[in-house]
Design an enzyme around this catalytic site. Structure first.
Site, mmCIF file in Angstrom:
data_model
loop_
_atom_site.group_PDB
_atom_site.id
_atom_site.type_symbol
_atom_site.label_atom_id
_atom_site.label_comp_id
_atom_site.label_asym_id
_atom_site.label_seq_id
_atom_site.Cartn_x
_atom_site.Cartn_y
_atom_site.Cartn_z
ATOM 1 N N ASP A 80 0.861 -1.174 0.000
ATOM 2 C CA ASP A 80 0.000 0.000 0.000
ATOM 3 C C ASP A 80 0.901 1.229 0.000
ATOM 4 O O ASP A 80 1.732 1.409 0.900
ATOM 5 C CB ASP A 80 -0.893 0.018 1.240
ATOM 6 N N ASP A 121 -13.652 -3.608 -1.942
ATOM 7 C CA ASP A 121 -13.411 -3.263 -0.537
ATOM 8 C C ASP A 121 -14.738 -3.265 0.223
ATOM 9 O O ASP A 121 -15.351 -2.220 0.420
ATOM 10 C CB ASP A 121 -12.757 -1.887 -0.430
#
Length: 586
Positions: free
Chosen positions: A266, A424
């Site tokens: 990330d 998500d």
């Protein structure tokens, strides 16, 4: 069609060798072709001259699609210089030629069959009395390529560069190829339960001696493709290796001397403007300190390089603040890709903010332009998040595929195997499935108030905004719109820190972090679609990888924090899976 991640080696004879992840994976064309075995579509005779560039030059046929940067880096790594094909004459004059085709079959053939040069070049050839150039001036790249191969020149085709040598492909309807190898390129059969695209590492079965494959042996090579050519009596003399994915398909060809667990990073900018690798707890990436700074776990290029050395099968960069800004203005992220692709030779996926965009000057950029820049910077696959949610909502509302969404545009040009949709979702508990319109599941473990059922609400903008669509409904929709793979996260399981807060529900969820993947969610989605599903979020021990592979149909598992903090080495995960009877690449 497909993206081209690969590894490479140089043999003892110093020949140029590639291990490619292509639909037919490998094609190595060298010298001394037997012309009687070639069936060229054009009867035109061309003159092929030896180039004066010397033995250190490789001519690269880059027709403008996909990640060719990986190929360039590999060529330079082996000590060769690169000359790009500008005209058909460049092909005819090459000493050695590489064609790393990426994208859709029909689009590639359209580029190759267009007339090669303009009338001004014709006049220049007359003035210089370069009569060979006169022929090249009116031939196409396809004709020049066929003539080059017929004249016994060294050639290496990668990915689509192999598929195009067959008679035709069914990828975009029936489209003619160069017709050098008998056979039709067809889509994998998914009716037998195998997921399409075929994405991941698979083992080669060597069918005949081939020096170019000596270093490969029974090792795994990386595949990412929806279409393949099948062995037959007509092309059996060409086949040097096959691979099995439901059926045996052609993995490499040779005739005479003719050879034709994921780590995730990330990434975001910290408060000082530096691009760093971070890791959040339920997508919160800031430290719980007075300074509230962005959690910094290292530099992305260095970490990616280390993961490659440790044995990671893929590396994924998720620019988790990419939705806020113009992606093509994100120079640091593009630089990360370029630098990483120079030394990391496993597939690279990048995501974050890939969408249509209009800048402050009123210039409109399509999502296809944005994705193209990522591909050209070194990405093998791109990941779409929020934009895919909006596209799915519109498709479910209207039932119409407009072809205008980022998902549809990119998959049409680069192939669905190059497009990953990142989902998500957040778990929403219900006492009765009839209370909601979305697909619910019976939970393995009841919720905080004893709820036996839940549905998974999709989010956008880095998990900050919930949308009126479930993960099940989204997955089904994006598969129909052209996604080739799903990266399935779970906000409830994201992060590995077991810290307490006052709200019982949140506390109950946070205590699940690092306790394993959300098997209920992964099973729900992987059973709903026929494309590969990557399980993400929650891994805290090697046993969690075994669990998700044994209890669901997940094709891959992704982890971040446990690798960043060196809590669990990648090799330990692979050794554990191997000991449990789950095939992995070592």
């Amino acid at each position: 069609m497909e993206a081209p991640p690969f590894s490479f080696s140089s043999s003892q004879s110093q020949s140029l060798a590639f291990r490619s992840s292509s639909p037919s994976s490998l094609l190595f064309l060298r010298s001394n072709l037997r012309r009687s075995n070639l069936r060229l579509k054009s009867p035109t005779t061309f003159s092929v001259r030896a180039s004066s560039n010397g033995d250190s030059v490789v001519t690269l046929l880059d027709y403008g699609a996909g990640n060719v940067r990986s190929v360039r880096n590999a060529i330079r790594y082996l000590g060769f210089d690169i000359k790009d094909v500008q005209t058909p004459e460049d092909i005819l004059n090459a000493n050695r030629l590489i064609f790393p085709g990426v994208g859709a079959f029909a689009a590639a053939m359209d580029v190759l069959t267009k007339n090669g040069q303009v009338f001004s070049h014709f006049l220049a050839c007359l003035a210089k009395q370069e009569y060979d150039g006169l022929v090249a001036a009116f031939c196409s790249l396809a004709e020049a390529l066929s003539a080059y191969i017929e004249k016994d020149r060294p050639f290496l085709g990668i990915c689509l560069g192999l598929q195009l040598l067959f008679e035709s492909s069914e990828e975009n309807g029936l489209v003619n190829g160069l017709g050098l190898i008998p056979g039709v390129v067809q889509r994998f059969d998914s009716s037998n339960g195998f997921r399409v695209p075929h994405i991941g590492w698979n083992a080669l079965q060597i069918r005949k001696d081939s020096e170019i494959l000596d270093d490969v042996g029974d090792h795994h090579v990386y595949f990412v493709h929806s279409y393949r050519a099948m062995p037959s009596d007509k092309n059996k003399d060409w086949i040097s290796s096959t691979c099995n994915y439901g059926d045996n398909f052609i993995a490499s060809v040779r005739r005479g001397n003719v050879h034709a667990v994921i780590a995730c990073l990330d990434v975001r900018t910290n408060d000082k403007g530096d691009l760093v690798v971070t890791k959040g707890d339920q997508y919160d990436v800031r430290e719980h300190t007075k300074e509230n700074e962005v959690r910094n776990l290292g530099k992305p290029v260095e970490l990616a390089g280390q993961y490659y050395k440790d044995g990671a099968d893929e590396v994924t960069f998720l620019n988790i603040t990419g939705f806020r800004d113009f992606p093509l203005g994100d120079v640091p992220m593009l630089q990360v890709l370029r630098y990483t692709s120079e030394n990391v030779f496993v597939p690279l996926t990048v995501g974050g903010g890939i969408r249509d965009f209009t800048d402050v000057n009123g210039r409109h950029y399509s999502s296809l332009e944005v994705a193209s820049e990522y591909f050209r910077s070194g990405a093998d696959k791109i990941s779409i998040g929020s934009d895919a949610v909006y596209a799915a909502e519109e498709y479910l509302r209207t039932g119409v595929k407009t072809g205008k969404s980022s998902l549809e545009q990119i998959s049409k040009v680069y192939g669905n195997q190059a497009v990953v949709v990142s989902i998500d979702p957040r778990r929403v508990y219900v006492k009765d499935p009839s209370d909601v319109e979305f697909k619910t599941i019976r939970l393995t473990n009841p919720g905080p108030n004893g709820e036996e059922f839940a549905w998974y609400q999709c989010t956008v903008s880095g998990g900050r905004e919930g949308r009126p669509i479930g993960a099940y409904e989204l997955a089904k929709a994006v598969e129909e719109l052209g996604a080739g793979e799903i990266l399935l996260n779970c906000i409830d399981c994201d992060g590995e820190d077991d810290f307490l807060v006052s709200l019982d529900v949140i506390n109950w969820e946070l205590n699940r972090q690092g306790k394993g993947f959300d098997v209920d969610l992964v099973r729900l989605i992987s059973d709903a679609v026929s494309i590969p599903v990557i399980a993400s979020s929650g891994a805290g021990a090697v046993e969690h990888f075994t669990e998700v592979f044994s209890k669901t149909n997940a094709s891959a598992a992704l982890a971040a924090g446990i690798f960043h903090r060196k809590e669990v080495p990648i090799r330990s995960v692979k050794e554990h899976l191997l000991n449990e009877g789950i095939e992995v690449r070592i």
